[in-house]
Scaffold this motif. Sequence first.
Motif, PDB file in Angstrom:
ATOM      1  N   THR A 158       0.837  -1.205   0.000  1.00  0.00           N
ATOM      2  CA  THR A 158       0.000   0.000   0.000  1.00  0.00           C
ATOM      3  C   THR A 158       0.871   1.254   0.000  1.00  0.00           C
ATOM      4  O   THR A 158       0.596   2.213  -0.733  1.00  0.00           O
ATOM      5  N   LEU A 159       1.912   1.260   0.795  1.00  0.00           N
ATOM      6  CA  LEU A 159       2.824   2.401   0.850  1.00  0.00           C
ATOM      7  C   LEU A 159       3.512   2.612  -0.501  1.00  0.00           C
ATOM      8  O   LEU A 159       3.634   3.750  -0.966  1.00  0.00           O
ATOM      9  N   THR A 160       3.919   1.532  -1.145  1.00  0.00           N
ATOM     10  CA  THR A 160       4.570   1.630  -2.450  1.00  0.00           C
ATOM     11  C   THR A 160       3.609   2.193  -3.498  1.00  0.00           C
ATOM     12  O   THR A 160       3.984   3.065  -4.295  1.00  0.00           O
ATOM     13  N   VAL A 161       2.372   1.699  -3.509  1.00  0.00           N
ATOM     14  CA  VAL A 161       1.375   2.204  -4.463  1.00  0.00           C
ATOM     15  C   VAL A 161       1.097   3.682  -4.208  1.00  0.00           C
ATOM     16  O   VAL A 161       1.005   4.489  -5.146  1.00  0.00           O
ATOM     17  N   ALA A 162       0.975   4.063  -2.937  1.00  0.00           N
ATOM     18  CA  ALA A 162       0.742   5.469  -2.599  1.00  0.00           C
ATOM     19  C   ALA A 162       1.905   6.341  -3.066  1.00  0.00           C
ATOM     20  O   ALA A 162       1.693   7.446  -3.594  1.00  0.00           O
ATOM     21  N   LEU A 163       3.124   5.842  -2.889  1.00  0.00           N
ATOM     22  CA  LEU A 163       4.306   6.582  -3.337  1.00  0.00           C
ATOM     23  C   LEU A 163       4.299   6.755  -4.857  1.00  0.00           C
ATOM     24  O   LEU A 163       4.595   7.842  -5.370  1.00  0.00           O
ATOM     25  N   ILE A 164       3.932   5.708  -5.576  1.00  0.00           N
ATOM     26  CA  ILE A 164       3.863   5.782  -7.042  1.00  0.00           C
ATOM     27  C   ILE A 164       2.802   6.787  -7.477  1.00  0.00           C
ATOM     28  O   ILE A 164       3.031   7.609  -8.382  1.00  0.00           O
ATOM     29  N   LEU A 165       1.624   6.742  -6.844  1.00  0.00           N
ATOM     30  CA  LEU A 165       0.554   7.679  -7.205  1.00  0.00           C
ATOM     31  C   LEU A 165       0.935   9.118  -6.890  1.00  0.00           C
ATOM     32  O   LEU A 165       0.681  10.027  -7.699  1.00  0.00           O
ATOM     33  N   LEU A 166       1.542   9.346  -5.723  1.00  0.00           N
ATOM     34  CA  LEU A 166       2.000  10.700  -5.387  1.00  0.00           C
ATOM     35  C   LEU A 166       3.045  11.191  -6.386  1.00  0.00           C
ATOM     36  O   LEU A 166       3.030  12.358  -6.784  1.00  0.00           O
ATOM     37  N   ASN A 167       3.935  10.307  -6.782  1.00  0.00           N
ATOM     38  CA  ASN A 167       4.951  10.690  -7.760  1.00  0.00           C
ATOM     39  C   ASN A 167       4.305  11.027  -9.101  1.00  0.00           C
ATOM     40  O   ASN A 167       4.713  11.982  -9.776  1.00  0.00           O
ATOM     41  N   GLU A 184      15.617  31.131 -21.218  1.00  0.00           N
ATOM     42  CA  GLU A 184      15.346  29.916 -20.445  1.00  0.00           C
ATOM     43  C   GLU A 184      14.228  30.136 -19.433  1.00  0.00           C
ATOM     44  O   GLU A 184      14.189  31.166 -18.756  1.00  0.00           O
ATOM     45  N   PRO A 185      13.322  29.166 -19.309  1.00  0.00           N
ATOM     46  CA  PRO A 185      12.272  29.284 -18.296  1.00  0.00           C
ATOM     47  C   PRO A 185      12.853  29.113 -16.892  1.00  0.00           C
ATOM     48  O   PRO A 185      13.845  28.408 -16.698  1.00  0.00           O
ATOM     49  N   GLN A 186      12.256  29.763 -15.937  1.00  0.00           N
ATOM     50  CA  GLN A 186      12.690  29.665 -14.543  1.00  0.00           C
ATOM     51  C   GLN A 186      11.947  28.518 -13.862  1.00  0.00           C
ATOM     52  O   GLN A 186      10.739  28.576 -13.672  1.00  0.00           O
ATOM     53  N   VAL A 187      12.665  27.480 -13.534  1.00  0.00           N
ATOM     54  CA  VAL A 187      12.082  26.313 -12.860  1.00  0.00           C
ATOM     55  C   VAL A 187      12.292  26.486 -11.359  1.00  0.00           C
ATOM     56  O   VAL A 187      13.423  26.709 -10.914  1.00  0.00           O
ATOM     57  N   PRO A 188      11.221  26.386 -10.576  1.00  0.00           N
ATOM     58  CA  PRO A 188      11.378  26.525  -9.113  1.00  0.00           C
ATOM     59  C   PRO A 188      12.312  25.453  -8.549  1.00  0.00           C
ATOM     60  O   PRO A 188      12.274  24.294  -8.977  1.00  0.00           O
ATOM     61  N   GLY A 189      13.133  25.835  -7.594  1.00  0.00           N
ATOM     62  CA  GLY A 189      14.108  24.916  -6.990  1.00  0.00           C
ATOM     63  C   GLY A 189      13.485  23.780  -6.204  1.00  0.00           C
ATOM     64  O   GLY A 189      14.055  22.692  -6.100  1.00  0.00           O
ATOM     65  N   TRP A 190      12.282  23.998  -5.673  1.00  0.00           N
ATOM     66  CA  TRP A 190      11.643  22.954  -4.871  1.00  0.00           C
ATOM     67  C   TRP A 190      11.273  21.735  -5.710  1.00  0.00           C
ATOM     68  O   TRP A 190      11.170  20.628  -5.183  1.00  0.00           O
ATOM     69  N   ILE A 191      11.125  21.928  -7.018  1.00  0.00           N
ATOM     70  CA  ILE A 191      10.794  20.789  -7.888  1.00  0.00           C
ATOM     71  C   ILE A 191      11.959  19.791  -7.897  1.00  0.00           C
ATOM     72  O   ILE A 191      11.743  18.578  -7.788  1.00  0.00           O
ATOM     73  N   SER A 192      13.162  20.270  -7.991  1.00  0.00           N
ATOM     74  CA  SER A 192      14.329  19.377  -7.956  1.00  0.00           C
ATOM     75  C   SER A 192      14.469  18.684  -6.610  1.00  0.00           C
ATOM     76  O   SER A 192      14.837  17.508  -6.543  1.00  0.00           O
ATOM     77  N   ILE A 193      14.158  19.402  -5.537  1.00  0.00           N
ATOM     78  CA  ILE A 193      14.250  18.819  -4.197  1.00  0.00           C
ATOM     79  C   ILE A 193      13.221  17.700  -4.019  1.00  0.00           C
ATOM     80  O   ILE A 193      13.549  16.603  -3.560  1.00  0.00           O
ATOM     81  N   VAL A 194      11.972  17.962  -4.407  1.00  0.00           N
ATOM     82  CA  VAL A 194      10.926  16.942  -4.282  1.00  0.00           C
ATOM     83  C   VAL A 194      11.242  15.751  -5.185  1.00  0.00           C
ATOM     84  O   VAL A 194      11.046  14.592  -4.793  1.00  0.00           O
ATOM     85  N   ASP A 195      11.762  16.032  -6.371  1.00  0.00           N
ATOM     86  CA  ASP A 195      12.148  14.949  -7.275  1.00  0.00           C
ATOM     87  C   ASP A 195      13.233  14.072  -6.649  1.00  0.00           C
ATOM     88  O   ASP A 195      13.175  12.835  -6.732  1.00  0.00           O
ATOM     89  N   ALA A 196      14.217  14.688  -6.018  1.00  0.00           N
ATOM     90  CA  ALA A 196      15.282  13.935  -5.347  1.00  0.00           C
ATOM     91  C   ALA A 196      14.724  13.106  -4.186  1.00  0.00           C
ATOM     92  O   ALA A 196      15.189  11.985  -3.933  1.00  0.00           O
ATOM     93  N   ILE A 197      13.741  13.634  -3.484  1.00  0.00           N
ATOM     94  CA  ILE A 197      13.111  12.880  -2.383  1.00  0.00           C
ATOM     95  C   ILE A 197      12.423  11.627  -2.931  1.00  0.00           C
ATOM     96  O   ILE A 197      12.544  10.535  -2.353  1.00  0.00           O
ATOM     97  N   PHE A 198      11.708  11.765  -4.044  1.00  0.00           N
ATOM     98  CA  PHE A 198      11.069  10.593  -4.655  1.00  0.00           C
ATOM     99  C   PHE A 198      12.110   9.575  -5.113  1.00  0.00           C
ATOM    100  O   PHE A 198      11.931   8.372  -4.916  1.00  0.00           O
ATOM    101  N   VAL A 199      13.189  10.036  -5.715  1.00  0.00           N
ATOM    102  CA  VAL A 199      14.257   9.120  -6.150  1.00  0.00           C
ATOM    103  C   VAL A 199      14.820   8.371  -4.939  1.00  0.00           C
ATOM    104  O   VAL A 199      15.017   7.151  -4.990  1.00  0.00           O
ATOM    105  N   GLY A 200      15.065   9.083  -3.847  1.00  0.00           N
ATOM    106  CA  GLY A 200      15.570   8.444  -2.631  1.00  0.00           C
ATOM    107  C   GLY A 200      14.590   7.422  -2.069  1.00  0.00           C
ATOM    108  O   GLY A 200      14.984   6.322  -1.659  1.00  0.00           O
ATOM    109  N   ALA A 201      13.304   7.772  -2.046  1.00  0.00           N
ATOM    110  CA  ALA A 201      12.289   6.859  -1.515  1.00  0.00           C
ATOM    111  C   ALA A 201      12.198   5.593  -2.367  1.00  0.00           C
ATOM    112  O   ALA A 201      12.111   4.476  -1.833  1.00  0.00           O
TER     113      ALA A 201
END
Length: 140
Positions: free
Chosen positions: A71-80, A105-122
């Motif tokens: 269930t946790l894995t499925v929730a993580l996939i859906l959140l991602n 160049e478009p300005q990409v918010p820095g928090w997107i990279s941080i959240v992406d790294a958190i998902f990769v780590g998880a």
Amino acid sequence: HESAPDLFATGLGSPTSEVMRTRIMDAYRSMSHQLSDENYFQKLVHVSKTRRFIQWSSGLKDIVEGSAFSTLTVALILLNAVFIAYSSDLIVSEAFVSYDLMGGEPQVPGWISIVDAIFVGAFTVELLIRLVGQELSFWV
């Protein structure tokens, strides 16, 4: 370590006591030989560590095969998936605005990279738990 103490020197003499005496002498000789082996204690430590790893791995297997982990894995996939959809929309919208303003160049918010790294780590942790918990059955 050369000779075992004679525990049955009292002269009991019964067949049962002779069998016991022989078994004790054999065990003493075996242990004496093992203790004289320099690598014996290293082997004992290795066996102990292996047993602890097997017990730990068995516990992880129970966790991995449980419904809570799935269930946790499925929730993580859906959140991602939701995060990817939101961040993609945000980045594309920013790219259109940047293009319209000829700003480069478009300005990409820095928090997107941080959240992406958190998902990769998880997902990495989830994969490692599965590898250790399921061992060879992970690959089958």
